[in-house]
Motif scaffolding. Structure first.
Motif, PDB file in Angstrom:
ATOM      1  N   GLU A 108       0.841  -1.191   0.000  1.00 47.86           N
ATOM      2  CA  GLU A 108       0.000   0.000   0.000  1.00 47.86           C
ATOM      3  C   GLU A 108       0.882   1.250   0.000  1.00 47.86           C
ATOM      4  OE1 GLU A 108      -2.280   0.461   3.576  1.00 47.86           O
ATOM      5  OE2 GLU A 108      -3.703   1.836   2.661  1.00 47.86           O
ATOM      6  N   ARG A 109       1.896   1.226   0.834  1.00 41.17           N
ATOM      7  CA  ARG A 109       2.796   2.370   0.960  1.00 41.17           C
ATOM      8  C   ARG A 109       3.518   2.641  -0.350  1.00 41.17           C
ATOM      9  NH1 ARG A 109       6.480   0.412   4.726  1.00 41.17           N
ATOM     10  NH2 ARG A 109       4.649   0.401   6.056  1.00 41.17           N
ATOM     11  N   LEU A 110       4.033   1.582  -0.967  1.00 39.69           N
ATOM     12  CA  LEU A 110       4.803   1.746  -2.198  1.00 39.69           C
ATOM     13  C   LEU A 110       3.922   2.210  -3.350  1.00 39.69           C
ATOM     14  CD1 LEU A 110       7.158  -1.348  -2.036  1.00 39.69           C
ATOM     15  CD2 LEU A 110       7.800   1.062  -1.845  1.00 39.69           C
ATOM     16  N   LEU A 116       1.710   4.482  -3.061  1.00 32.02           N
ATOM     17  CA  LEU A 116       1.470   5.915  -2.905  1.00 32.02           C
ATOM     18  C   LEU A 116       2.490   6.651  -3.742  1.00 32.02           C
ATOM     19  CD1 LEU A 116       1.027   6.161   0.989  1.00 32.02           C
ATOM     20  CD2 LEU A 116      -0.768   6.157  -0.754  1.00 32.02           C
ATOM     21  N   ASN A 117       2.060   7.669  -4.460  1.00 32.58           N
ATOM     22  CA  ASN A 117       3.026   8.429  -5.227  1.00 32.58           C
ATOM     23  C   ASN A 117       3.224   9.777  -4.569  1.00 32.58           C
ATOM     24  OD1 ASN A 117       0.422   8.896  -5.796  1.00 32.58           O
ATOM     25  ND2 ASN A 117       0.727   9.429  -7.926  1.00 32.58           N
ATOM     26  N   GLY A 118       4.324   9.926  -3.917  1.00 33.88           N
ATOM     27  CA  GLY A 118       4.610  11.130  -3.165  1.00 33.88           C
ATOM     28  C   GLY A 118       5.459  10.746  -1.978  1.00 33.88           C
ATOM     29  N   ALA A 119       6.626  11.371  -1.875  1.00 36.64           N
ATOM     30  CA  ALA A 119       7.559  11.008  -0.813  1.00 36.64           C
ATOM     31  C   ALA A 119       6.957  11.261   0.566  1.00 36.64           C
ATOM     32  CB  ALA A 119       8.856  11.785  -0.978  1.00 36.64           C
ATOM     33  N   ALA A 120       6.341  12.414   0.730  1.00 37.47           N
ATOM     34  CA  ALA A 120       5.792  12.765   2.039  1.00 37.47           C
ATOM     35  C   ALA A 120       4.735  11.762   2.464  1.00 37.47           C
ATOM     36  CB  ALA A 120       5.191  14.171   1.992  1.00 37.47           C
ATOM     37  N   GLU A 121       3.892  11.373   1.542  1.00 33.27           N
ATOM     38  CA  GLU A 121       2.835  10.424   1.886  1.00 33.27           C
ATOM     39  C   GLU A 121       3.402   9.086   2.339  1.00 33.27           C
ATOM     40  OE1 GLU A 121       0.822  11.551  -1.937  1.00 33.27           O
ATOM     41  OE2 GLU A 121      -0.913  10.842  -0.815  1.00 33.27           O
ATOM     42  N   ARG A 122       4.489   8.658   1.706  1.00 30.71           N
ATOM     43  CA  ARG A 122       5.079   7.381   2.101  1.00 30.71           C
ATOM     44  C   ARG A 122       5.671   7.455   3.488  1.00 30.71           C
ATOM     45  NH1 ARG A 122       8.113   5.178  -3.335  1.00 30.71           N
ATOM     46  NH2 ARG A 122       6.375   5.582  -4.744  1.00 30.71           N
ATOM     47  N   SER A 164      15.527   3.338   0.864  1.00 27.30           N
ATOM     48  CA  SER A 164      15.318   2.259  -0.096  1.00 27.30           C
ATOM     49  C   SER A 164      14.133   1.398   0.320  1.00 27.30           C
ATOM     50  CB  SER A 164      16.589   1.442  -0.278  1.00 27.30           C
ATOM     51  OG  SER A 164      16.576   0.303   0.534  1.00 27.30           O
ATOM     52  N   GLU A 165      13.871   1.299   1.613  1.00 30.67           N
ATOM     53  CA  GLU A 165      12.687   0.573   2.066  1.00 30.67           C
ATOM     54  C   GLU A 165      11.421   1.302   1.632  1.00 30.67           C
ATOM     55  OE1 GLU A 165      12.803  -0.376   6.210  1.00 30.67           O
ATOM     56  OE2 GLU A 165      10.757  -1.175   6.235  1.00 30.67           O
ATOM     57  N   LEU A 166      11.520   2.623   1.522  1.00 25.06           N
ATOM     58  CA  LEU A 166      10.367   3.425   1.114  1.00 25.06           C
ATOM     59  C   LEU A 166      10.271   3.545  -0.407  1.00 25.06           C
ATOM     60  CD1 LEU A 166      10.637   6.352   3.702  1.00 25.06           C
ATOM     61  CD2 LEU A 166       8.878   4.582   3.616  1.00 25.06           C
ATOM     62  N   LEU A 189       6.984  -3.098  -7.119  1.00 26.49           N
ATOM     63  CA  LEU A 189       6.620  -1.705  -6.880  1.00 26.49           C
ATOM     64  C   LEU A 189       7.838  -0.849  -6.568  1.00 26.49           C
ATOM     65  CD1 LEU A 189       3.366  -2.128  -4.777  1.00 26.49           C
ATOM     66  CD2 LEU A 189       3.569  -1.224  -7.100  1.00 26.49           C
ATOM     67  N   SER A 190       8.918  -1.468  -6.154  1.00 24.12           N
ATOM     68  CA  SER A 190      10.090  -0.658  -5.845  1.00 24.12           C
ATOM     69  C   SER A 190      10.975  -0.476  -7.073  1.00 24.12           C
ATOM     70  CB  SER A 190      10.882  -1.261  -4.685  1.00 24.12           C
ATOM     71  OG  SER A 190      11.445  -2.481  -5.050  1.00 24.12           O
ATOM     72  N   LEU A 191      10.562  -1.039  -8.192  1.00 19.39           N
ATOM     73  CA  LEU A 191      11.252  -0.733  -9.448  1.00 19.39           C
ATOM     74  C   LEU A 191      10.755   0.619  -9.932  1.00 19.39           C
ATOM     75  CD1 LEU A 191      10.872  -4.151 -11.317  1.00 19.39           C
ATOM     76  CD2 LEU A 191      12.889  -3.276 -10.139  1.00 19.39           C
TER      77      LEU A 191
END
Lengths: 221, 221
Positions: A135-137, A139-145, A170-172, B137-139
């Motif tokens: 779900e997190r990945l 999301l498009n937006g650094a802040a949201e993640r 890298s986990e995010l 998703l991390s690609l």
DNA sequence: CGTACTTTTGAATCGCATCAAATCTGGTGG
DNA sequence: CCACCAGATTTGATGCGATTCAAAAGTACG
């Protein structure tokens, strides 16, 4: 080192039945060591007592992707159900390891109901955790993640990072530069409180102080 | 409708012990129906015999995120280990549903060893599948995600889409426009063969035909 | 036949990745 | 204790690719 010591760190180990305990090897794992590689047959289940072990894969161009990171708890639990490993297992921080022989582990699951229930609970937890990460990945937006991470992994909207920020990035699924910038920005906006490795979310009370953006989205300078 | 019918579609149902079968309700689920909502107590485990059920969550701005999509097989297996649901369960395509009462399901796991092993195998498979999705998703790159999807979900480097491309796009964490363009581009480059919902990867034999990019990366016009 | 949805293409914009470089950090060995 | 090194942290500049908005054509279904 004694089981009692481990149980203090990993309460679920309390449920490991005596038979399996006797069959379990306990050893030191040094950073850099490979526990297993892609394709290796599964012979043991590993539990990380102290230190850190990672499940990693490499894409075509050699970029490292971390699939699981275990500091305390099992690593590659799902390998119980397959013949060979699908990833590499590398020790990323020196520590102690419990190596459960596969056959003995299966036997213990078969015979010991409480142990089995704990195990199924761990698997279910892992599934939920992975779903949260997907779900997190997505999301498009650094802040949201970042915020999603704190909300889902943190306790009372706060986390204490047990890894470098670069590794966290890298986990995010972000470049480390973007993570640094995002943290700084969120801090300046008062949405995040950052004390070293302690990071907490600041919930806006929605009453006074009208000079704020609606929520964690579309922040602009 | 009879169990025998379901077993043909879902072989693992064969292992459901008679006691649990008798306790199981079998009913029709209509598209749009909500099986459960976030926070609802877990009372049943659902198995999707036909049709499709999705596990969804909504972010702050109402954007729908699909966490699991089940066409045949269990939905929200991990709910077995928790008191309440963490997501919404919505029927996205009309079909038949098996509803296992929670208590009876737990009892069956307790008593029936083969059934239990099948169940643990399903959980493990789900974990591996989710790890693959996180990796995907991390690609960063639409083409890489598409190819990774085919490589990991497909059979012999080919898949038959059982959903709209728009839905696929969201599973890949992409906007649908980008997916359309990426598919078109990969098709034109001869890296992908597309016949309606049948999509297959074309492996370059690396011998003749020097007019190709090295691999699935950094394609440019 | 009309409606709703998917598929498809175009154009503009924004945010992230990337490259570069400087500073800071912890740990090692002289 | 200090010099030194590797890695993490931080900031800047740039380009590309994905998102987004828009609009048209295709398609399924009642």
């Amino acid at each position: 080192m004694e089981w009692q010591t481990f149980i203090e760190h990993q309460p679920f180990l309390e449920h490991v039945p005596p038979g399996l305990r006797k069959a379990t090897e306990c050893r030191k794992a040094v950073a850099g060591e490979m526990l297993f590689r892609v394709g290796n047959p599964v012979r043991s289940l590993f539990c990380v007592a102290t230190g850190e072990v990672q499940l990693v894969r490499h894409d075509l161009r050699g970029t490292k992707i971390i699939l699981q990171r275990s500091r305390g708890g099992f690593i590659a639990e799902a390998s119980l159900g397959s013949k060979a490993y699908h990833c590499d297992g590398v020790v990323s921080e020196t520590g102690m390891l419990l190596c459960f022989p596969l056959a003995a582990f299966r036997a213990a699951l078969e015979e010991d109901a409480p142990f089995r229930n704990v195990w199924m609970g761990l698997l279910a937890r892992e599934v939920r955790k992975l779903r949260a990460q997907c779900e997190r990945l997505s999301l498009n937006g650094a802040a949201e993640r970042v915020i999603h991470y704190i909300e889902s992994e943190g306790i009372h909207d706060a986390i204490t990072l047990n890894q470098s920020r670069k590794a966290w990035a890298s986990e995010l699924g972000l470049s480390h530069e973007v993570l640094y910038r995002t943290l700084k920005r969120l801090g300046e906006q008062g949405l995040l409180r950052i004390d070293g490795s302690r990071i907490s979310l600041v919930r806006e009370s929605n009453d006074g102080d009208g000079a704020r953006e609606p929520t964690a989205s579309k922040q602009r300078t």
